[in-house]
Design an enzyme around this catalytic site. Sequence first.
Site, mmCIF file in Angstrom:
data_model
loop_
_atom_site.group_PDB
_atom_site.id
_atom_site.type_symbol
_atom_site.label_atom_id
_atom_site.label_comp_id
_atom_site.label_asym_id
_atom_site.label_seq_id
_atom_site.Cartn_x
_atom_site.Cartn_y
_atom_site.Cartn_z
ATOM 1 N N CYS A 85 -0.033 -36.903 8.322
ATOM 2 C CA CYS A 85 -0.205 -37.645 7.013
ATOM 3 C C CYS A 85 -0.225 -36.834 5.794
ATOM 4 O O CYS A 85 -0.311 -35.184 5.984
ATOM 5 C CB CYS A 85 -1.885 -37.381 6.656
ATOM 6 S SG CYS A 85 -2.418 -38.572 5.295
ATOM 7 N N CYS A 96 -1.832 -43.281 7.994
ATOM 8 C CA CYS A 96 -2.773 -42.299 8.280
ATOM 9 C C CYS A 96 -4.170 -43.081 8.990
ATOM 10 O O CYS A 96 -4.636 -44.121 8.608
ATOM 11 C CB CYS A 96 -2.955 -40.937 7.571
ATOM 12 S SG CYS A 96 -4.250 -39.928 8.594
ATOM 13 N N ALA A 152 27.363 -28.359 28.664
ATOM 14 C CA ALA A 152 25.750 -27.558 29.110
ATOM 15 C C ALA A 152 25.461 -28.296 30.305
ATOM 16 O O ALA A 152 25.068 -27.125 31.606
ATOM 17 C CB ALA A 152 25.373 -28.022 27.562
ATOM 18 N N GLY A 157 24.841 -25.071 23.292
ATOM 19 C CA GLY A 157 25.098 -26.297 22.051
ATOM 20 C C GLY A 157 24.870 -26.160 20.396
ATOM 21 O O GLY A 157 23.752 -26.892 20.305
ATOM 22 N N THR A 158 25.147 -25.341 20.062
ATOM 23 C CA THR A 158 24.388 -25.114 18.443
ATOM 24 C C THR A 158 25.515 -24.448 17.657
ATOM 25 O O THR A 158 26.235 -23.536 18.492
ATOM 26 C CB THR A 158 23.334 -24.757 18.948
ATOM 27 O OG1 THR A 158 22.834 -24.037 16.835
ATOM 28 C CG2 THR A 158 23.035 -22.980 18.564
ATOM 29 N N SER A 159 26.101 -25.098 16.957
ATOM 30 C CA SER A 159 26.883 -25.119 16.155
ATOM 31 C C SER A 159 26.862 -23.528 15.470
ATOM 32 O O SER A 159 27.841 -23.056 14.647
ATOM 33 C CB SER A 159 27.531 -25.481 14.937
ATOM 34 O OG SER A 159 26.243 -26.298 14.154
ATOM 35 N N CYS A 168 -7.037 -41.795 7.568
ATOM 36 C CA CYS A 168 -6.713 -41.445 5.721
ATOM 37 C C CYS A 168 -6.469 -42.713 4.948
ATOM 38 O O CYS A 168 -6.791 -42.828 3.745
ATOM 39 C CB CYS A 168 -7.325 -39.995 4.782
ATOM 40 S SG CYS A 168 -5.586 -39.699 4.886
ATOM 41 N N ASN A 224 16.462 -29.047 18.706
ATOM 42 C CA ASN A 224 16.190 -30.754 18.718
ATOM 43 C C ASN A 224 14.849 -30.615 18.297
ATOM 44 O O ASN A 224 14.056 -30.277 18.488
ATOM 45 C CB ASN A 224 17.003 -30.775 20.501
ATOM 46 C CG ASN A 224 18.657 -30.202 20.578
ATOM 47 O OD1 ASN A 224 19.147 -29.981 19.036
ATOM 48 N ND2 ASN A 224 18.443 -29.974 21.111
ATOM 49 N N HIS A 279 12.641 -27.524 14.820
ATOM 50 C CA HIS A 279 12.656 -28.298 14.109
ATOM 51 C C HIS A 279 11.150 -29.309 13.849
ATOM 52 O O HIS A 279 11.741 -30.143 13.720
ATOM 53 C CB HIS A 279 13.845 -28.790 13.641
ATOM 54 C CG HIS A 279 14.769 -28.003 13.500
ATOM 55 N ND1 HIS A 279 15.782 -27.906 13.485
ATOM 56 C CD2 HIS A 279 14.558 -26.795 12.586
ATOM 57 C CE1 HIS A 279 16.741 -26.749 13.160
ATOM 58 N NE2 HIS A 279 15.588 -26.222 12.446
HETATM 59 P P1 OAD Z 1 26.073 -29.422 15.005
HETATM 60 O O1 OAD Z 1 25.718 -30.891 15.843
HETATM 61 O O2 OAD Z 1 25.518 -29.061 14.553
HETATM 62 O O3 OAD Z 1 26.535 -28.800 16.659
HETATM 63 C C1 OAD Z 1 26.046 -29.272 17.951
HETATM 64 C C2 OAD Z 1 26.741 -28.535 19.301
HETATM 65 O O4 OAD Z 1 26.829 -29.212 20.465
HETATM 66 C C3 OAD Z 1 28.583 -27.582 18.584
HETATM 67 O O5 OAD Z 1 28.624 -26.529 18.388
HETATM 68 C C4 OAD Z 1 29.620 -28.748 19.373
HETATM 69 O O6 OAD Z 1 30.514 -27.911 19.859
HETATM 70 C C5 OAD Z 1 28.421 -28.086 20.788
HETATM 71 N N1 OAD Z 1 28.439 -29.430 22.294
HETATM 72 C C6 OAD Z 1 28.424 -30.401 21.796
HETATM 73 N N2 OAD Z 1 28.533 -31.084 22.906
HETATM 74 C C7 OAD Z 1 27.835 -30.361 24.185
HETATM 75 C C8 OAD Z 1 28.140 -29.855 25.579
HETATM 76 N N3 OAD Z 1 27.956 -31.572 25.825
HETATM 77 N N4 OAD Z 1 27.631 -28.850 25.566
HETATM 78 C C9 OAD Z 1 27.598 -27.989 24.866
HETATM 79 N N5 OAD Z 1 27.826 -28.084 24.276
HETATM 80 C C10 OAD Z 1 28.547 -29.076 23.068
HETATM 81 O O7 OAD Z 1 23.810 -29.876 15.809
HETATM 82 P P2 OAD Z 1 23.445 -28.390 15.858
HETATM 83 O O8 OAD Z 1 23.803 -26.563 16.247
HETATM 84 O O9 OAD Z 1 22.359 -28.958 16.781
HETATM 85 O O10 OAD Z 1 18.562 -29.531 11.634
HETATM 86 O O11 OAD Z 1 22.209 -28.408 14.390
HETATM 87 C C11 OAD Z 1 21.864 -27.308 14.028
HETATM 88 C C12 OAD Z 1 20.693 -27.698 12.611
HETATM 89 O O12 OAD Z 1 21.547 -28.761 12.077
HETATM 90 C C13 OAD Z 1 20.036 -29.555 13.558
HETATM 91 O O13 OAD Z 1 18.757 -29.284 14.171
HETATM 92 C C14 OAD Z 1 19.267 -30.609 12.316
HETATM 93 C C15 OAD Z 1 20.808 -29.930 11.219
HETATM 94 O O14 OAD Z 1 20.682 -30.190 10.363
HETATM 95 C C16 OAD Z 1 17.472 -30.344 10.981
HETATM 96 O O15 OAD Z 1 17.376 -31.340 11.368
HETATM 97 C C17 OAD Z 1 16.524 -29.290 9.478
#
Ligand code: OAD
Length: 246
Positions: free
Chosen positions: A130, A150, A234, A190-192, A153, A105, A122
Amino acid sequence: MAAIAADLQQAGLWLTESKRVAALTGAGISAESGVPTFRGKDGLWQGFKATDLATPQAFARDPKLVWNFYNWRRELLAPLQPNPAHKALIRLEEKIPQFSLITQNIDDLHRRAGSKNLVELHGNIWMVRCTRCHLVSRNEEVPLPELPACEECGGLLRPHVVWFGEQLDPTILDKAVAAIRSCDTMLVIGTSALVQPAASLVIVAKEQGARVVEINLEPTPYSHKLDLALQGKAGVLLPQLVERLE
Ligand code: OAD
């Protein structure tokens, strides 16, 4: 309900036994603070997908549009506060001898909650870089000028975040991998688990023998490979888990 209580008990036991814990968080940990996730229904801005705007190509083509997008996100994030999930990780950091927090995040909410040993894979939406002299600085102006310059510069500033198609800072990635390689227990919150290299960190943990516990609203492609997959919010499950540590 009994199953989740037993799972929380088991996860609490593993954490109690652990000297080294690494937590990997994604947008889901900030959802209950009001931050839209990437792949949820509210992941759009004026019809654009983040993936169309958060790229070096989009910035080269139309830096004003990309800064309008980031100014929108900065204005949206400025008033938001850490939620009980972020705060539970502070208590965990106090209880575990060696605790590393690795986040995908850029919303700064872990830092605002008070997390110390924090790796921002990230970048951070309040940091700017800059494009000419590469100076990195924190800037909380909301909104920033459409084409911010900036102070050193005069070069065009860009958000100090990782865009799609960009490499992560190798020193930051090394720090994350080192934490994962040495942890006894890993929490994936909380990550996909779709975006690399964060997704592969889960495999690294499993391969080195760590126990891996997932907290997510729904199953992910890795859930079946993990030791425990706790399904729920979470902001609800993390405080309950941390309460179980003696
Ligand atoms: P996603 O939006 O892909 O996934 C969010 C995850 O959180 C999903 O698996 C949801 O089921 C879960 N979720 C949602 N609400 C929740 C809650 N209240 N409690 C627990 N889980 C919950 O976001 P990320 O996995 O963070 O990269 O995405 C990873 C990266 O993809 C980001 O950092 C970004 C994006 O492209 C860049 O910007 C480079």
